[in-house]
Scaffold this active site. Structure first.
Site, PDB file in Angstrom:
ATOM      1  N   HIS A 112       0.840  -1.207   0.000  1.00  0.00           N
ATOM      2  CA  HIS A 112       0.000   0.000   0.000  1.00  0.00           C
ATOM      3  C   HIS A 112       0.876   1.259   0.000  1.00  0.00           C
ATOM      4  O   HIS A 112       0.357   2.366   0.055  1.00  0.00           O
ATOM      5  CB  HIS A 112      -0.854   0.075   1.270  1.00  0.00           C
ATOM      6  CG  HIS A 112      -1.962  -0.936   1.336  1.00  0.00           C
ATOM      7  ND1 HIS A 112      -2.698  -1.313   0.252  1.00  0.00           N
ATOM      8  CD2 HIS A 112      -2.484  -1.617   2.394  1.00  0.00           C
ATOM      9  CE1 HIS A 112      -3.612  -2.202   0.631  1.00  0.00           C
ATOM     10  NE2 HIS A 112      -3.493  -2.403   1.914  1.00  0.00           N
ATOM     11  N   LYS A 125     -18.890  -5.955   1.324  1.00  0.00           N
ATOM     12  CA  LYS A 125     -19.994  -5.987   0.358  1.00  0.00           C
ATOM     13  C   LYS A 125     -19.513  -6.219  -1.071  1.00  0.00           C
ATOM     14  O   LYS A 125     -20.238  -6.770  -1.891  1.00  0.00           O
ATOM     15  CB  LYS A 125     -20.751  -4.653   0.392  1.00  0.00           C
ATOM     16  CG  LYS A 125     -21.596  -4.442   1.628  1.00  0.00           C
ATOM     17  CD  LYS A 125     -22.476  -3.222   1.420  1.00  0.00           C
ATOM     18  CE  LYS A 125     -23.405  -2.983   2.577  1.00  0.00           C
ATOM     19  NZ  LYS A 125     -24.150  -1.714   2.406  1.00  0.00           N
ATOM     20  N   MET A 169     -14.852 -15.881  -2.537  1.00  0.00           N
ATOM     21  CA  MET A 169     -13.801 -15.408  -1.627  1.00  0.00           C
ATOM     22  C   MET A 169     -14.339 -15.153  -0.224  1.00  0.00           C
ATOM     23  O   MET A 169     -13.662 -15.377   0.765  1.00  0.00           O
ATOM     24  CB  MET A 169     -13.131 -14.152  -2.194  1.00  0.00           C
ATOM     25  CG  MET A 169     -12.253 -14.487  -3.393  1.00  0.00           C
ATOM     26  SD  MET A 169     -11.225 -13.126  -3.947  1.00  0.00           S
ATOM     27  CE  MET A 169     -10.104 -12.923  -2.571  1.00  0.00           C
TER      28      MET A 169
HETATM   29  P1  A3P Z   1     -16.072  -3.166   0.470  1.00  0.00           P
HETATM   30  O1  A3P Z   1     -15.612  -2.762   1.830  1.00  0.00           O
HETATM   31  O2  A3P Z   1     -16.667  -2.025  -0.301  1.00  0.00           O
HETATM   32  O3  A3P Z   1     -16.956  -4.356   0.476  1.00  0.00           O
HETATM   33  P2  A3P Z   1      -8.699  -4.453   0.048  1.00  0.00           P
HETATM   34  O4  A3P Z   1      -8.502  -5.896  -0.275  1.00  0.00           O
HETATM   35  O5  A3P Z   1      -7.798  -3.562  -0.723  1.00  0.00           O
HETATM   36  O6  A3P Z   1      -8.668  -4.224   1.513  1.00  0.00           O
HETATM   37  O7  A3P Z   1     -10.148  -4.039  -0.491  1.00  0.00           O
HETATM   38  C1  A3P Z   1     -11.296  -4.481   0.173  1.00  0.00           C
HETATM   39  C2  A3P Z   1     -12.509  -4.194  -0.681  1.00  0.00           C
HETATM   40  O8  A3P Z   1     -12.515  -5.071  -1.823  1.00  0.00           O
HETATM   41  C3  A3P Z   1     -13.780  -4.487   0.090  1.00  0.00           C
HETATM   42  O9  A3P Z   1     -14.765  -3.571  -0.390  1.00  0.00           O
HETATM   43  C4  A3P Z   1     -14.073  -5.922  -0.334  1.00  0.00           C
HETATM   44  O10 A3P Z   1     -15.378  -6.355  -0.124  1.00  0.00           O
HETATM   45  C5  A3P Z   1     -13.729  -5.837  -1.808  1.00  0.00           C
HETATM   46  N1  A3P Z   1     -13.476  -7.156  -2.401  1.00  0.00           N
HETATM   47  C6  A3P Z   1     -12.623  -8.105  -1.956  1.00  0.00           C
HETATM   48  N2  A3P Z   1     -12.703  -9.199  -2.739  1.00  0.00           N
HETATM   49  C7  A3P Z   1     -13.627  -8.940  -3.692  1.00  0.00           C
HETATM   50  C8  A3P Z   1     -14.165  -9.697  -4.785  1.00  0.00           C
HETATM   51  N3  A3P Z   1     -13.783 -10.928  -5.045  1.00  0.00           N
HETATM   52  N4  A3P Z   1     -15.102  -9.094  -5.555  1.00  0.00           N
HETATM   53  C9  A3P Z   1     -15.513  -7.827  -5.304  1.00  0.00           C
HETATM   54  N5  A3P Z   1     -15.049  -7.071  -4.269  1.00  0.00           N
HETATM   55  C10 A3P Z   1     -14.112  -7.620  -3.481  1.00  0.00           C
END
Ligand code: A3P
Length: 305
Positions: A120, A262, A244
């Site tokens: 990040h 979500k 996932m």
């Molecule tokens: P939301 O909080 O809006 O649901 P990171 O991995 O960078 O922390 O990002 C997390 C965000 O990606 C979360 O968003 C999570 O739900 C979403 N995310 C993770 N896997 C996903 C998938 N397979 N499809 C769609 N969104 C996904």
């Protein structure tokens, strides 16, 4: 007597994020390094200094994201792609190169290629060797309003981060860059200035949501991971949000629900008020309108009421 299994670096880091023992205040949980805040339970000055001499490889697969833009999604995609090509399961390892202690970097040295790495860190903080080695770097970006909402919920559900009493207070810190990893707008602007340097490809969370197979194909071609259409469909199936989320306790332990919340586009409309929306619009207009990354984000489609 049954021997308890030794935890991997990844499991230890997830434990640290989950427990953050005895710490609750922002002063305890965050620290400032070069004017940017970081989670102090998992990042350190010592680690940032060690990263300056991190040795990237030309065949590393590097994922670059601001928090909450789909990092874990793309990490899983790359693991699925590599495991199909190698015909063997790959092990999810250290989540971010900047997490943990310098000893973890030593262990990364022993990992066979291709290593799947992620960070990040902002452009300036990325170890120089990634550019010297011309490592392929995939940057995943997301519309800033949904990224903010996702970050707010993550702060709420992550014991290693301070809790905000209200969305309005979080928004104020987000828009001024007083959150972990600093300002998302600065992050995008910096990358936009360097997007043509090195071997970088940018994709968006929104394009992954709306045209997943095309983005999977782009990712596999970018990293030189040749997959048939059938194999890409298999990756699509294994990395859908539902799949996932179902596996999240195995992959992320008790923090599974915090990482897979979500997975939607447009959730920002549930919390943003008109004034906050306009503040983000103004920031976007000022810093990113008509830029390469700004255009890619398709702001008019995803960020207007
Ligand atoms: P939301 O909080 O809006 O649901 P990171 O991995 O960078 O922390 O990002 C997390 C965000 O990606 C979360 O968003 C999570 O739900 C979403 N995310 C993770 N896997 C996903 C998938 N397979 N499809 C769609 N969104 C996904």
């Amino acid at each position: 007597m049954a021997q308890s299994k030794q935890k991997t670096d990844r499991e230890m880091l997830l434990d640290i994020l989950h427990f953050a023992p005895g710490k609750t205040s922002a002063e305890d949980l965050l620290f400032n390094y070069k004017d940017v805040l970081y989670p102090s339970t998992i990042c350190s000055k010592e680690m940032f200094e060690a990263l300056e001499t991190f040795e990237a490889r030309d065949d590393d697969l590097m994922i670059v994201t601001y928090p909450k833009c789909g990092t874990n999604w793309v990490i899983q995609i790359l693991h699925e792609m590599v495991s199909i090509i190698k015909n063997q399961e790959t092990v999810l390892d250290q989540p971010m190169i900047e997490f943990g202690s310098p000893q973890m970097l030593e262990r990364l040295k022993e990992q066979p290629s291709p290593r799947i790495l992620s960070t990040h860190l902002n452009f300036q903080m990325i170890p120089k060797s990634f550019f010297e080695k011309k490592t392929q770097m995939l940057i995943v970006i997301r519309n800033p309003k949904d990224a903010a909402i996702s970050f707010f919920n993550f702060y709420k559900n992550m014991p290693a981060l301070p809790t905000y009493e209200s969305w309005n207070l979080f928004f104020n810190d987000f828009i001024h860059g007083n959150v972990c990893y600093g300002s998302y707008f600065n992050y995008l602007v910096e990358w936009n200035n360097h997007i043509d340097e090195g071997n970088v490809m940018a994709i968006t969370f929104e394009d992954m949501k709306t045209d997943f197979l095309t983005q999977l194909k782009k990712i596999s071609e970018f990293f030189g991971l040749p997959l048939t259409d059938e194999q890409l469909c298999e990756v699509e199936r294994r990395t859908s949000f539902t799949s996932m989320k179902q596996k999240s306790e195995d992959t992320h332990g008790k923090l599974g629900d915090a990482f897979f919340r979500k997975g939607q586009i447009g959730d920002w409309k549930s919390l943003f008020n008109e004034e906050q929306s306009k503040e983000v619009d103004a920031k976007f207009q000022q810093h990113l309108d008509k830029t390469k990354l700004g255009d890619l984000l398709n702001y008019a489609k995803y960020c207007k009421f």
